[in-house]
Design an enzyme around this catalytic site. Sequence first.
Site, PDB file in Angstrom:
ATOM      1  N   CYS A  19       0.867  -1.184   0.000  1.00 33.89           N
ATOM      2  CA  CYS A  19       0.000   0.000   0.000  1.00 33.89           C
ATOM      3  C   CYS A  19       0.902   1.231   0.000  1.00 33.89           C
ATOM      4  O   CYS A  19       2.127   1.128   0.140  1.00 33.89           O
ATOM      5  CB  CYS A  19      -0.892  -0.014   1.237  1.00 33.89           C
ATOM      6  SG  CYS A  19       0.060   0.053   2.778  1.00 33.89           S
ATOM      7  N   HIS A  81       3.918   1.848  11.692  1.00 36.20           N
ATOM      8  CA  HIS A  81       2.785   1.586  12.597  1.00 36.20           C
ATOM      9  C   HIS A  81       2.518   2.731  13.565  1.00 36.20           C
ATOM     10  O   HIS A  81       1.468   2.775  14.204  1.00 36.20           O
ATOM     11  CB  HIS A  81       3.051   0.310  13.411  1.00 36.20           C
ATOM     12  CG  HIS A  81       3.511  -0.830  12.557  1.00 36.20           C
ATOM     13  ND1 HIS A  81       4.839  -1.167  12.427  1.00 36.20           N
ATOM     14  CD2 HIS A  81       2.817  -1.675  11.768  1.00 36.20           C
ATOM     15  CE1 HIS A  81       4.944  -2.194  11.589  1.00 36.20           C
ATOM     16  NE2 HIS A  81       3.743  -2.518  11.173  1.00 36.20           N
ATOM     17  N   CYS A 103       2.513   5.774   8.891  1.00 35.57           N
ATOM     18  CA  CYS A 103       1.602   5.925   7.753  1.00 35.57           C
ATOM     19  C   CYS A 103       0.687   7.123   7.996  1.00 35.57           C
ATOM     20  O   CYS A 103       0.119   7.260   9.087  1.00 35.57           O
ATOM     21  CB  CYS A 103       0.771   4.654   7.597  1.00 35.57           C
ATOM     22  SG  CYS A 103      -0.545   4.849   6.374  1.00 35.57           S
ATOM     23  N   GLU A 133       0.712  -0.669  16.254  1.00 32.29           N
ATOM     24  CA  GLU A 133      -0.149   0.463  15.896  1.00 32.29           C
ATOM     25  C   GLU A 133      -1.051   0.860  17.063  1.00 32.29           C
ATOM     26  O   GLU A 133      -1.265   2.048  17.326  1.00 32.29           O
ATOM     27  CB  GLU A 133      -1.007   0.130  14.666  1.00 32.29           C
ATOM     28  CG  GLU A 133      -1.804   1.336  14.198  1.00 32.29           C
ATOM     29  CD  GLU A 133      -2.826   1.030  13.109  1.00 32.29           C
ATOM     30  OE1 GLU A 133      -3.901   1.641  13.120  1.00 32.29           O
ATOM     31  OE2 GLU A 133      -2.548   0.171  12.249  1.00 32.29           O
ATOM     32  N   THR A 172      -6.129   0.611  11.886  1.00 30.50           N
ATOM     33  CA  THR A 172      -6.398   0.774  10.452  1.00 30.50           C
ATOM     34  C   THR A 172      -6.446  -0.550   9.684  1.00 30.50           C
ATOM     35  O   THR A 172      -6.823  -0.571   8.517  1.00 30.50           O
ATOM     36  CB  THR A 172      -5.321   1.660   9.786  1.00 30.50           C
ATOM     37  OG1 THR A 172      -4.050   1.028   9.946  1.00 30.50           O
ATOM     38  CG2 THR A 172      -5.304   3.059  10.370  1.00 30.50           C
ATOM     39  N   CYS A 202      -8.145   1.570   6.850  1.00 33.01           N
ATOM     40  CA  CYS A 202      -7.592   2.273   5.694  1.00 33.01           C
ATOM     41  C   CYS A 202      -8.084   1.677   4.375  1.00 33.01           C
ATOM     42  O   CYS A 202      -8.562   0.540   4.320  1.00 33.01           O
ATOM     43  CB  CYS A 202      -6.067   2.290   5.760  1.00 33.01           C
ATOM     44  SG  CYS A 202      -5.308   0.726   5.294  1.00 33.01           S
ATOM     45  N   SER A 230       1.657  -9.726  10.788  1.00 34.63           N
ATOM     46  CA  SER A 230       1.005  -8.681  10.003  1.00 34.63           C
ATOM     47  C   SER A 230      -0.503  -8.763  10.212  1.00 34.63           C
ATOM     48  O   SER A 230      -1.148  -9.713   9.779  1.00 34.63           O
ATOM     49  CB  SER A 230       1.350  -8.864   8.517  1.00 34.63           C
ATOM     50  OG  SER A 230       0.419  -8.182   7.707  1.00 34.63           O
ATOM     51  N   SER A 231      -1.057  -7.748  10.848  1.00 39.76           N
ATOM     52  CA  SER A 231      -2.484  -7.738  11.162  1.00 39.76           C
ATOM     53  C   SER A 231      -3.334  -7.816   9.898  1.00 39.76           C
ATOM     54  O   SER A 231      -4.249  -8.617   9.790  1.00 39.76           O
ATOM     55  CB  SER A 231      -2.839  -6.478  11.956  1.00 39.76           C
ATOM     56  OG  SER A 231      -4.239  -6.379  12.117  1.00 39.76           O
ATOM     57  N   SER A 275       2.041  -5.369   3.344  1.00 39.06           N
ATOM     58  CA  SER A 275       3.491  -5.200   3.486  1.00 39.06           C
ATOM     59  C   SER A 275       4.278  -6.284   2.749  1.00 39.06           C
ATOM     60  O   SER A 275       5.471  -6.428   2.948  1.00 39.06           O
ATOM     61  CB  SER A 275       3.881  -5.142   4.968  1.00 39.06           C
ATOM     62  OG  SER A 275       3.158  -6.089   5.724  1.00 39.06           O
TER      63      SER A 275
END
Length: 318
Positions: A19, A81, A103, A133, A172, A202, A230-231, A275
């Site tokens: 992203c 994050h 971000c 985050e 997000t 997001c 990675s969420s 990511s």
Amino acid sequence: MEHAKPPLTLYLAAPRGFCAGVDRAIKIVEMALQKWGAPVYVRHEIVHNKFVVDALRDQGAVFVEELDQVPDDRPVIFSAHGVPKAVPAEARRRNMIHVDATCPLVTKVHNEAARHHAEGLQMVMIGHAGHPEVLGTMGQLPEGEVILVETVADVARVTPRDPDRLAFITQTTLSVDDTAEIVEALQARFPAIAGPAREDICYATTNRQAAVKAIAHKIDALLVIGAPNSSNSKRLVEVGRAAGCAYAQLVMRADQIDWRAINGSRAVGVTAGASAPEVLVNEVIDAFRDRYDVTVEIVETAQENIEFKVPKVLRETV
């Protein structure tokens, strides 16, 4: 005589992979290395992907968990994050060169939290405990000002100072559908609760989940390329399962694919967390081509052309 490979259709979800926030964060580390030379320190993994982190480490980035592991005379970068307010404050106190790679869409949530706090509202944050985050966002406000909820069941246990003086924000990278249920529960219990003008999840998370839903009914199995921490990648696996995909697996790279589990599949979906670089997607496609007679179909549900500028300190002399 070589046996003919069985036919298989690979449905590639689009959008997938990097992203704008991840792209920007990686660029920040690379530009910092160009500007100041190695080593450049990075607090926490810049993004949650081992392949990306290892590549930056090879260029001279040093990844640490806390600021006290960074010498005063070397630049430090804060991960995509976001970080608690105390971290840049400490960097300033030590006169360190520091660059914030948070971000911009996470920063938007930080600003919302600060605005609601200034209006005297207590925050409820929907997110995953311990995720960087969440730690960064909760760390924008004084202790006790942010109540974390992870599930609908948690909403029943919330004990605010004043039920009429609340606002909610979210991480997000959550599941769009799960979050909608939690927001509904919050609004049912606290009718006066204020929310974001535009949702906090997001665009990239939303788009990648929508693309998985679009291929779920076509496939026998789903592979999500991404890291276990990675969420947004883990959410893609959950979204695939919830959309009726019988088998969904998170893999970091092609060598982690469980071929026995997808044996007999005629159609497999492939996507990548925000990511995960496209090179890893190609690696997975090649691994399928070694075993199957592959037809690739791209299923595109949105186009992304968002770009975020890097901080001015890096644009000035690179």
